[in-house]
Write a protein that holds these residues in place. Sequence first.
Motif, mmCIF file in Angstrom:
data_model
loop_
_atom_site.group_PDB
_atom_site.id
_atom_site.type_symbol
_atom_site.label_atom_id
_atom_site.label_comp_id
_atom_site.label_asym_id
_atom_site.label_seq_id
_atom_site.Cartn_x
_atom_site.Cartn_y
_atom_site.Cartn_z
ATOM 1 N N ALA A 88 0.838 -1.209 0.000
ATOM 2 C CA ALA A 88 0.000 0.000 0.000
ATOM 3 C C ALA A 88 0.869 1.254 0.000
ATOM 4 O O ALA A 88 0.971 1.962 0.992
ATOM 5 N N TYR A 89 1.515 1.511 -1.127
ATOM 6 C CA TYR A 89 2.276 2.742 -1.290
ATOM 7 C C TYR A 89 2.403 3.032 -2.780
ATOM 8 O O TYR A 89 2.142 2.176 -3.614
ATOM 9 N N ALA A 90 2.795 4.250 -3.090
ATOM 10 C CA ALA A 90 3.039 4.629 -4.482
ATOM 11 C C ALA A 90 4.293 5.486 -4.526
ATOM 12 O O ALA A 90 4.553 6.259 -3.611
ATOM 13 N N VAL A 91 5.066 5.339 -5.586
ATOM 14 C CA VAL A 91 6.262 6.148 -5.785
ATOM 15 C C VAL A 91 6.005 7.086 -6.956
ATOM 16 O O VAL A 91 5.663 6.641 -8.049
ATOM 17 N N THR B 132 -4.056 13.904 0.972
ATOM 18 C CA THR B 132 -4.786 12.812 1.619
ATOM 19 C C THR B 132 -3.912 11.615 1.975
ATOM 20 O O THR B 132 -4.406 10.662 2.573
ATOM 21 N N MET B 133 -2.631 11.671 1.617
ATOM 22 C CA MET B 133 -1.705 10.589 1.939
ATOM 23 C C MET B 133 -0.471 11.177 2.628
ATOM 24 O O MET B 133 -0.215 12.372 2.545
ATOM 25 N N ARG B 134 0.282 10.319 3.293
ATOM 26 C CA ARG B 134 1.556 10.742 3.876
ATOM 27 C C ARG B 134 2.606 10.721 2.776
ATOM 28 O O ARG B 134 2.683 9.757 2.017
ATOM 29 N N VAL B 135 3.430 11.757 2.698
ATOM 30 C CA VAL B 135 4.434 11.889 1.635
ATOM 31 C C VAL B 135 5.821 11.875 2.259
ATOM 32 O O VAL B 135 6.079 12.581 3.237
ATOM 33 N N ARG B 136 6.714 11.081 1.671
ATOM 34 C CA ARG B 136 8.107 11.042 2.130
ATOM 35 C C ARG B 136 9.026 11.202 0.928
ATOM 36 O O ARG B 136 8.878 10.501 -0.066
ATOM 37 N N ASP B 137 9.965 12.116 1.032
ATOM 38 C CA ASP B 137 10.987 12.322 0.010
ATOM 39 C C ASP B 137 12.040 11.232 0.207
ATOM 40 O O ASP B 137 12.506 11.021 1.331
ATOM 41 N N THR B 138 12.425 10.545 -0.856
ATOM 42 C CA THR B 138 13.373 9.436 -0.722
ATOM 43 C C THR B 138 14.808 9.901 -0.549
ATOM 44 O O THR B 138 15.678 9.105 -0.248
ATOM 45 N N GLY C 143 18.190 10.566 -1.899
ATOM 46 C CA GLY C 143 19.117 10.361 -3.014
ATOM 47 C C GLY C 143 18.511 10.527 -4.388
ATOM 48 O O GLY C 143 18.411 11.626 -4.916
ATOM 49 N N GLU C 144 18.090 9.442 -5.001
ATOM 50 C CA GLU C 144 17.423 9.507 -6.305
ATOM 51 C C GLU C 144 16.058 10.142 -6.069
ATOM 52 O O GLU C 144 15.277 9.672 -5.253
ATOM 53 N N LYS C 145 15.775 11.206 -6.767
ATOM 54 C CA LYS C 145 14.589 12.004 -6.450
ATOM 55 C C LYS C 145 13.307 11.256 -6.776
ATOM 56 O O LYS C 145 12.944 11.081 -7.950
ATOM 57 N N ARG C 146 12.621 10.823 -5.753
ATOM 58 C CA ARG C 146 11.328 10.170 -5.856
ATOM 59 C C ARG C 146 10.547 10.524 -4.607
ATOM 60 O O ARG C 146 11.122 10.866 -3.564
ATOM 61 N N TYR C 147 9.233 10.418 -4.670
ATOM 62 C CA TYR C 147 8.368 10.693 -3.526
ATOM 63 C C TYR C 147 7.532 9.456 -3.258
ATOM 64 O O TYR C 147 6.896 8.936 -4.172
ATOM 65 N N ILE C 148 7.527 8.984 -2.019
ATOM 66 C CA ILE C 148 6.753 7.809 -1.654
ATOM 67 C C ILE C 148 5.514 8.268 -0.901
ATOM 68 O O ILE C 148 5.620 9.043 0.049
ATOM 69 N N LEU C 149 4.348 7.792 -1.330
ATOM 70 C CA LEU C 149 3.094 8.157 -0.695
ATOM 71 C C LEU C 149 2.507 6.927 -0.031
ATOM 72 O O LEU C 149 2.466 5.843 -0.616
ATOM 73 N N PHE C 150 2.042 7.102 1.217
ATOM 74 C CA PHE C 150 1.422 6.036 1.990
ATOM 75 C C PHE C 150 0.017 6.460 2.418
ATOM 76 O O PHE C 150 -0.174 7.628 2.737
ATOM 77 N N PRO C 151 -0.943 5.520 2.442
ATOM 78 C CA PRO C 151 -2.293 5.871 2.920
ATOM 79 C C PRO C 151 -2.232 6.307 4.390
ATOM 80 O O PRO C 151 -1.342 6.013 5.107
#
Length: 109
Positions: free
Chosen positions: A42-45, A93-99, A101-109
């Motif tokens: 249950a996450y999205a990048v 509406t989701m929790r966002v975390r910056d990864t 190093g390699e620029k990506r954002y991980i979203l969690f419910p």
Amino acid sequence: SKDDVIKVDPEVHKTESYDILSHLEDGRKRYIEVKGHIGLKAYAVLTPNEYELAQMLGDDYYLHLVMNLHLDEYEEVDTTRAVLLEFRNPLKTMRVRDTGGEKRYILFP
């Protein structure tokens, strides 16, 4: 609701930073990013482009998180047990975390 959709353009992913464009009866558009996972993850990048678009579009941007996908005996994706979660304006509406190093954002419910 899907009853309000009058046209869907599933080919926009070839040129844009989202996967599906829905045209609604009232003239609004719904920009949809789809992320899928084998199993119950249950996450999205999001890429930086996807993240920036989500910021810009706000409530018109949706994330469809498809989980519980499985591979069949031919290594094809089996969607019979898939679960779809829909998040409107996922950066709110989701929790966002910056990864980092390699620029990506991980979203969690």
